[in-house]
Every structure is written in structure tokens, then in C-alpha cells.
Design a protein around this motif. Structure first.
Motif, PDB file in Angstrom:
ATOM      1  N   ILE A  37       0.841  -1.204   0.000  1.00 32.85           N
ATOM      2  CA  ILE A  37       0.000   0.000   0.000  1.00 32.85           C
ATOM      3  C   ILE A  37       0.872   1.249   0.000  1.00 32.85           C
ATOM      4  O   ILE A  37       0.602   2.214  -0.725  1.00 32.85           O
ATOM      5  CB  ILE A  37      -0.969  -0.006   1.200  1.00 32.85           C
ATOM      6  CG1 ILE A  37      -2.007  -1.112   1.037  1.00 32.85           C
ATOM      7  CG2 ILE A  37      -1.663   1.348   1.337  1.00 32.85           C
ATOM      8  CD1 ILE A  37      -2.862  -1.344   2.256  1.00 32.85           C
ATOM      9  N   ASP A  38       1.937   1.237   0.786  1.00 32.93           N
ATOM     10  CA  ASP A  38       2.870   2.369   0.803  1.00 32.93           C
ATOM     11  C   ASP A  38       3.449   2.621  -0.591  1.00 32.93           C
ATOM     12  O   ASP A  38       3.531   3.763  -1.042  1.00 32.93           O
ATOM     13  CB  ASP A  38       4.011   2.132   1.792  1.00 32.93           C
ATOM     14  CG  ASP A  38       3.582   2.209   3.246  1.00 32.93           C
ATOM     15  OD1 ASP A  38       2.452   2.656   3.520  1.00 32.93           O
ATOM     16  OD2 ASP A  38       4.394   1.820   4.111  1.00 32.93           O
ATOM     17  N   GLU A  39       3.851   1.549  -1.271  1.00 36.09           N
ATOM     18  CA  GLU A  39       4.411   1.682  -2.620  1.00 36.09           C
ATOM     19  C   GLU A  39       3.381   2.251  -3.596  1.00 36.09           C
ATOM     20  O   GLU A  39       3.700   3.135  -4.395  1.00 36.09           O
ATOM     21  CB  GLU A  39       4.881   0.318  -3.140  1.00 36.09           C
ATOM     22  CG  GLU A  39       6.243  -0.082  -2.675  1.00 36.09           C
ATOM     23  CD  GLU A  39       6.769  -1.288  -3.440  1.00 36.09           C
ATOM     24  OE1 GLU A  39       6.693  -1.310  -4.692  1.00 36.09           O
ATOM     25  OE2 GLU A  39       7.242  -2.215  -2.769  1.00 36.09           O
ATOM     26  N   ALA A  40       2.168   1.745  -3.534  1.00 35.94           N
ATOM     27  CA  ALA A  40       1.115   2.225  -4.443  1.00 35.94           C
ATOM     28  C   ALA A  40       0.801   3.695  -4.173  1.00 35.94           C
ATOM     29  O   ALA A  40       0.683   4.491  -5.112  1.00 35.94           O
ATOM     30  CB  ALA A  40      -0.147   1.374  -4.294  1.00 35.94           C
ATOM     31  N   CYS A  41       0.678   4.056  -2.924  1.00 37.04           N
ATOM     32  CA  CYS A  41       0.375   5.452  -2.578  1.00 37.04           C
ATOM     33  C   CYS A  41       1.508   6.380  -3.002  1.00 37.04           C
ATOM     34  O   CYS A  41       1.253   7.492  -3.470  1.00 37.04           O
ATOM     35  CB  CYS A  41       0.078   5.588  -1.095  1.00 37.04           C
ATOM     36  SG  CYS A  41      -1.500   4.864  -0.633  1.00 37.04           S
ATOM     37  N   TYR A  42       2.741   5.935  -2.870  1.00 37.64           N
ATOM     38  CA  TYR A  42       3.872   6.737  -3.319  1.00 37.64           C
ATOM     39  C   TYR A  42       3.805   6.918  -4.838  1.00 37.64           C
ATOM     40  O   TYR A  42       3.953   8.024  -5.353  1.00 37.64           O
ATOM     41  CB  TYR A  42       5.191   6.085  -2.903  1.00 37.64           C
ATOM     42  CG  TYR A  42       6.396   6.884  -3.331  1.00 37.64           C
ATOM     43  CD1 TYR A  42       6.793   8.008  -2.611  1.00 37.64           C
ATOM     44  CD2 TYR A  42       7.122   6.522  -4.460  1.00 37.64           C
ATOM     45  CE1 TYR A  42       7.897   8.762  -3.015  1.00 37.64           C
ATOM     46  CE2 TYR A  42       8.218   7.267  -4.869  1.00 37.64           C
ATOM     47  CZ  TYR A  42       8.599   8.379  -4.146  1.00 37.64           C
ATOM     48  OH  TYR A  42       9.684   9.126  -4.558  1.00 37.64           O
ATOM     49  N   ALA A  43       3.551   5.825  -5.559  1.00 38.28           N
ATOM     50  CA  ALA A  43       3.487   5.882  -7.025  1.00 38.28           C
ATOM     51  C   ALA A  43       2.332   6.761  -7.509  1.00 38.28           C
ATOM     52  O   ALA A  43       2.456   7.451  -8.518  1.00 38.28           O
ATOM     53  CB  ALA A  43       3.347   4.469  -7.596  1.00 38.28           C
ATOM     54  N   TYR A  44       1.212   6.723  -6.798  1.00 40.55           N
ATOM     55  CA  TYR A  44       0.031   7.498  -7.185  1.00 40.55           C
ATOM     56  C   TYR A  44      -0.014   8.880  -6.527  1.00 40.55           C
ATOM     57  O   TYR A  44      -0.975   9.613  -6.707  1.00 40.55           O
ATOM     58  CB  TYR A  44      -1.246   6.745  -6.828  1.00 40.55           C
ATOM     59  CG  TYR A  44      -1.431   5.422  -7.539  1.00 40.55           C
ATOM     60  CD1 TYR A  44      -0.946   5.196  -8.816  1.00 40.55           C
ATOM     61  CD2 TYR A  44      -2.120   4.383  -6.915  1.00 40.55           C
ATOM     62  CE1 TYR A  44      -1.130   3.988  -9.448  1.00 40.55           C
ATOM     63  CE2 TYR A  44      -2.323   3.175  -7.558  1.00 40.55           C
ATOM     64  CZ  TYR A  44      -1.825   2.978  -8.826  1.00 40.55           C
ATOM     65  OH  TYR A  44      -2.025   1.780  -9.456  1.00 40.55           O
ATOM     66  N   ASP A  45       1.009   9.222  -5.746  1.00 41.10           N
ATOM     67  CA  ASP A  45       1.087  10.499  -5.023  1.00 41.10           C
ATOM     68  C   ASP A  45      -0.140  10.716  -4.132  1.00 41.10           C
ATOM     69  O   ASP A  45      -0.812  11.749  -4.198  1.00 41.10           O
ATOM     70  CB  ASP A  45       1.260  11.658  -6.010  1.00 41.10           C
ATOM     71  CG  ASP A  45       1.688  12.946  -5.317  1.00 41.10           C
ATOM     72  OD1 ASP A  45       2.314  12.857  -4.239  1.00 41.10           O
ATOM     73  OD2 ASP A  45       1.386  14.036  -5.836  1.00 41.10           O
ATOM     74  N   LEU A  46      -0.430   9.722  -3.306  1.00 41.25           N
ATOM     75  CA  LEU A  46      -1.571   9.765  -2.384  1.00 41.25           C
ATOM     76  C   LEU A  46      -1.082   9.677  -0.943  1.00 41.25           C
ATOM     77  O   LEU A  46      -0.039   9.092  -0.670  1.00 41.25           O
ATOM     78  CB  LEU A  46      -2.502   8.563  -2.615  1.00 41.25           C
ATOM     79  CG  LEU A  46      -3.193   8.432  -3.949  1.00 41.25           C
ATOM     80  CD1 LEU A  46      -3.897   7.082  -4.018  1.00 41.25           C
ATOM     81  CD2 LEU A  46      -4.186   9.557  -4.133  1.00 41.25           C
ATOM     82  N   SER A  47      -1.879  10.223  -0.037  1.00 42.91           N
ATOM     83  CA  SER A  47      -1.625   9.972   1.377  1.00 42.91           C
ATOM     84  C   SER A  47      -2.052   8.536   1.669  1.00 42.91           C
ATOM     85  O   SER A  47      -2.841   7.953   0.925  1.00 42.91           O
ATOM     86  CB  SER A  47      -2.410  10.954   2.243  1.00 42.91           C
ATOM     87  OG  SER A  47      -3.792  10.822   2.021  1.00 42.91           O
ATOM     88  N   LYS A  48      -1.527   7.980   2.726  1.00 46.47           N
ATOM     89  CA  LYS A  48      -1.899   6.608   3.077  1.00 46.47           C
ATOM     90  C   LYS A  48      -3.346   6.594   3.555  1.00 46.47           C
ATOM     91  O   LYS A  48      -3.748   7.441   4.360  1.00 46.47           O
ATOM     92  CB  LYS A  48      -0.985   6.065   4.165  1.00 46.47           C
ATOM     93  CG  LYS A  48       0.438   5.913   3.711  1.00 46.47           C
ATOM     94  CD  LYS A  48       1.311   5.448   4.846  1.00 46.47           C
ATOM     95  CE  LYS A  48       2.768   5.551   4.457  1.00 46.47           C
ATOM     96  NZ  LYS A  48       3.652   5.260   5.580  1.00 46.47           N
TER      97      LYS A  48
END
Length: 89
Positions: A37-48
Motif C-alpha cells: 500500500i505504501d508503494e502504491a500510494c507513493y506511485a500514485y502520489d496519495l496519502s496513506k
């Protein structure tokens, strides 16, 4: 191999998607999920996203859940982020 599929859905269509893999056998399932989830949020520029009771219950039943605007502190410009475990060790 552990794999998690993260999808951003807007107006019923997949706008972005990615598969995150983790083969680190020293990590338990929960840590692999949070890392993905951390990786996806980083890639999508989202907060966790925040895990609400609804998300925990859904994920326990089907290894899949949706994070809507209620799960994010920041505003989102899509309907929801869906995660699904597609392969486990």
C-alpha cells in the motif's frame, strides 16, 4: 511470491493500476500488505488511507477492499482505490 493489485477507479473505469510484488520471506502477510500500500500510494502520489472497520472486515473476508474519500485525509480526484491480494506465498 506475494502480489497485491492496486487500482484507482473513477466513473467505473480503471484509471491507474499496478501490481506490487514482495518475495521477502522474513516479512509476515500484514507487513507485506502495508508495504505494498505504501508503494502504491507513493506511485500514485496519495496519502496513506485510513483503515476503517468496514475495510478490515472486507479484507478479512475476501483479501480485497476499497478506500473511498472517507479513508483519505486529503481530497482525492477519483472514486476509490481498490487493493486485492492476488497471490500469496
Amino acid at each position: 511470491m506475494f502480489r497485491l493489485w492496486a487500482k484507482i477507479i473513477d466513473a467505473g473505469k480503471i484509471v491507474k493500476n499496478m501490481t506490487i510484488e514482495n518475495s521477502d520471506s522474513s516479512l509476515n502477510r500484514t507487513k507485506k500488505i502495508f508495504h505494498a500500500i505504501d508503494e502504491a500510494c507513493y506511485a500514485y502520489d496519495l496519502s496513506k488511507p485510513l483503515w476503517l472497520d468496514k475495510n478490515i472486515s472486507e479484507f478479512k473476508k475476501s483479501s480485497k477492499t476499497r478506500f473511498t474519500k472517507d479513508n483519505f485525509v486529503d481530497e482525492i480526484d477519483f472514486d476509490y482505490l481498490e487493493i486485492e491480494v492476488i497471490e500469496e506465498d
